[in-house]
Design an enzyme around this catalytic site. Structure first.
Site, PDB file in Angstrom:
ATOM      1  N   VAL A 124      23.483  63.871  49.460  1.00 43.85           N
ATOM      2  CA  VAL A 124      24.155  62.981  49.044  1.00 43.85           C
ATOM      3  C   VAL A 124      23.225  61.928  47.949  1.00 43.85           C
ATOM      4  O   VAL A 124      23.957  60.063  47.637  1.00 43.85           O
ATOM      5  CB  VAL A 124      24.627  61.241  50.053  1.00 43.85           C
ATOM      6  CG1 VAL A 124      26.167  62.786  50.233  1.00 43.85           C
ATOM      7  CG2 VAL A 124      23.874  61.530  50.957  1.00 43.85           C
ATOM      8  N   GLY A 140      15.731  60.576  46.742  1.00 47.07           N
ATOM      9  CA  GLY A 140      14.539  59.372  46.274  1.00 47.07           C
ATOM     10  C   GLY A 140      13.636  60.236  46.627  1.00 47.07           C
ATOM     11  O   GLY A 140      12.639  61.313  46.410  1.00 47.07           O
ATOM     12  N   ALA A 164      11.986  62.300  50.373  1.00 47.68           N
ATOM     13  CA  ALA A 164      13.499  62.476  51.623  1.00 47.68           C
ATOM     14  C   ALA A 164      14.485  62.413  50.911  1.00 47.68           C
ATOM     15  O   ALA A 164      14.947  61.464  49.227  1.00 47.68           O
ATOM     16  CB  ALA A 164      13.279  60.941  52.351  1.00 47.68           C
ATOM     17  N   LYS A 203      18.866  62.328  57.370  1.00 47.90           N
ATOM     18  CA  LYS A 203      17.309  62.408  56.196  1.00 47.90           C
ATOM     19  C   LYS A 203      16.137  63.817  56.072  1.00 47.90           C
ATOM     20  O   LYS A 203      15.598  63.531  57.118  1.00 47.90           O
ATOM     21  CB  LYS A 203      17.339  60.680  56.450  1.00 47.90           C
ATOM     22  CG  LYS A 203      15.481  60.481  55.195  1.00 47.90           C
ATOM     23  CD  LYS A 203      16.241  59.190  55.767  1.00 47.90           C
ATOM     24  CE  LYS A 203      15.271  58.178  54.797  1.00 47.90           C
ATOM     25  NZ  LYS A 203      14.898  56.961  55.072  1.00 47.90           N
ATOM     26  N   ASP A 235      11.947  44.832  55.060  1.00 46.44           N
ATOM     27  CA  ASP A 235      12.695  45.224  53.901  1.00 46.44           C
ATOM     28  C   ASP A 235      13.844  44.528  53.953  1.00 46.44           C
ATOM     29  O   ASP A 235      14.947  45.890  53.601  1.00 46.44           O
ATOM     30  CB  ASP A 235      12.058  46.921  53.614  1.00 46.44           C
ATOM     31  CG  ASP A 235      12.655  47.104  52.290  1.00 46.44           C
ATOM     32  OD1 ASP A 235      12.199  45.973  51.151  1.00 46.44           O
ATOM     33  OD2 ASP A 235      12.475  48.087  51.790  1.00 46.44           O
TER      34      ASP A 235
END
Length: 368
Positions: free
Chosen positions: A21, A24, A27, A44, A137
């Site tokens: 789905v 990056g 990962a 992940k 973050d």
């Protein structure tokens, strides 16, 4: 096969990957399920083989901190296993994220809805800070939404502990639009106040339905902040001109928040202003925020199960928790496929803000 390898093999057999789905630089994220129960999960897969030293530091951080953090408003790490040269994190499956909800123009936010999302964000963050962990973050697409409406802090790839106040830390953290000015000025010693600034930016974005201070570079980010909040003086923020990367960026007058957030309640504006104080030591803490009058005044926060949901329920892992991307030196917004946030032009930004001013955040709405 030794005992460790056998245990890893057994853990691996518990989970099945169904569909990719998101992907990056570091990962790949799959929708998966637990074979024995059919429970949906997100898996992940960290691409370990790409790193000289074997494993990306963000993966180590994420595993370390999620193993320590167990809270209703923090994403749950269910399992970890290795396969070939990859490390796999099994996370609870979440339906969407706050960025998707903000961008879904079919949804209408009530003041009580915004209050509910803010309360859950501060609860999760207060628990992190109480556990001596900085997130570093926070942004809308790292706040994931479960099927029951619960908001959960996710993506701890840039997190770190801060028990030692004298320990130097990198300033190259937090996505630029949500990064406090002390980090842009190169502060290497900082506190939980950096996360609170990010939450203030998210609070403003929930009210405006567009990012509050979207800078195109670090210099432009500072100008954008100072245009919104005024250029700080030594009286406002003692010592900021001595920070390593300080440079003057012009003088801008302080504009009252009421001029932009014309329909926000006095309590909402007061909490927002306390999140966005320049002097980090004077910024409100997550714990103090939870006791702010904003949360006890009417309307009461909407129950999570009754909060607006995305009309197109893509998984939060489609956007992913940046799918392993870190902000890096340029403070970017993610570089994986489908991971970049669309920048708004100044003209679009002005137009959207004029619309935002017409929204009424002051009406007392009966608690759901």
């Amino acid at each position: 096969m030794d005992a460790v390898e056998r245990a890893n093999a057994e853990r691996q057999k518990r989970w099945l990957k169904d569909q990719k789905v998101g992907e990056g630089a570091y990962a790949v994220v799959y929708r998966g399920r637990e074979l024995s129960t059919g429970r949906k999960v997100a898996i992940k897969k960290i691409k370990v083989g790409q790193f000289k030293d074997g494993l990306d530091m963000s993966a180590i951080r994420e595993v370390k901190f999620l193993r320590e953090l167990h809270h209703q408003n923090v994403i749950e790490l269910l399992d970890v296993f290795s396969s070939k040269s990859n490390l796999n994190l099994v996370l609870e499956f979440l339906d969407s994220d706050l960025e998707m909800i903000i961008k879904d123009r079919t949804l209408v936010f009530l003041p009580a809805d915004i209050k509910s999302w803010m309360a859950m964000t501060f609860r999760g963050l207060e628990f992190c800070h109480r556990s001596w962990i900085l997130h570093r973050d926070l942004k809308p697409n790292n706040l994931l939404i479960a099927s029951d409406g619960q908001l959960k802090l996710a993506d701890f790839g840039l997190a770190r502990d801060f028990a030692d106040p004298g320990h130097k830390m990198t300033c190259q953290v937090i996505t630029r639009w949500y990064r406090p000015p002390e980090l842009i000025f190169g502060a290497r010693f900082y506190s939980s106040a950096v996360d609170v600034w990010s939450v203030g930016c998210i609070f403003a974005e929930l009210m405006l339905r567009i990012p509050y201070m979207p800078g195109e570079s670090d210099m432009d980010q500072l100008k954008t902040i100072f245009r919104a909040l005024g250029t700080p003086t030594e009286e406002d923020w003692p010592g900021h001109t001595k920070l390593p990367d300080y440079h003057p960026v012009g003088q801008f007058p302080k504009t009252p928040l009421r001029d932009l957030f014309t329909a926000a309640s006095a309590d909402a504006l007061n909490l927002l202003s306390k999140c966005l104080i320049y002097e980090p030591r004077k910024r409100i803490t997550a714990r103090e925020a939870l006791f702010h009058p904003y949360f006890s005044a009417l309307p009461h926060p909407t129950h999570p199960s009754k909060l607006p949901k995305c009309s197109t329920a893509l998984t939060a892992q489609t956007i992913d928790e940046n799918a392993g991307n870190v902000t890096g030196g340029k403070g970017g917004l993610g570089v994986g496929n489908k991971l970049k946030r669309k920048q708004t032009s100044p003209r679009e930004d002005t137009k959207n803000r004029m619309v935002a001013r017409k929204l009424d955040f002051t009406k007392d709405v009966p608690s759901s």
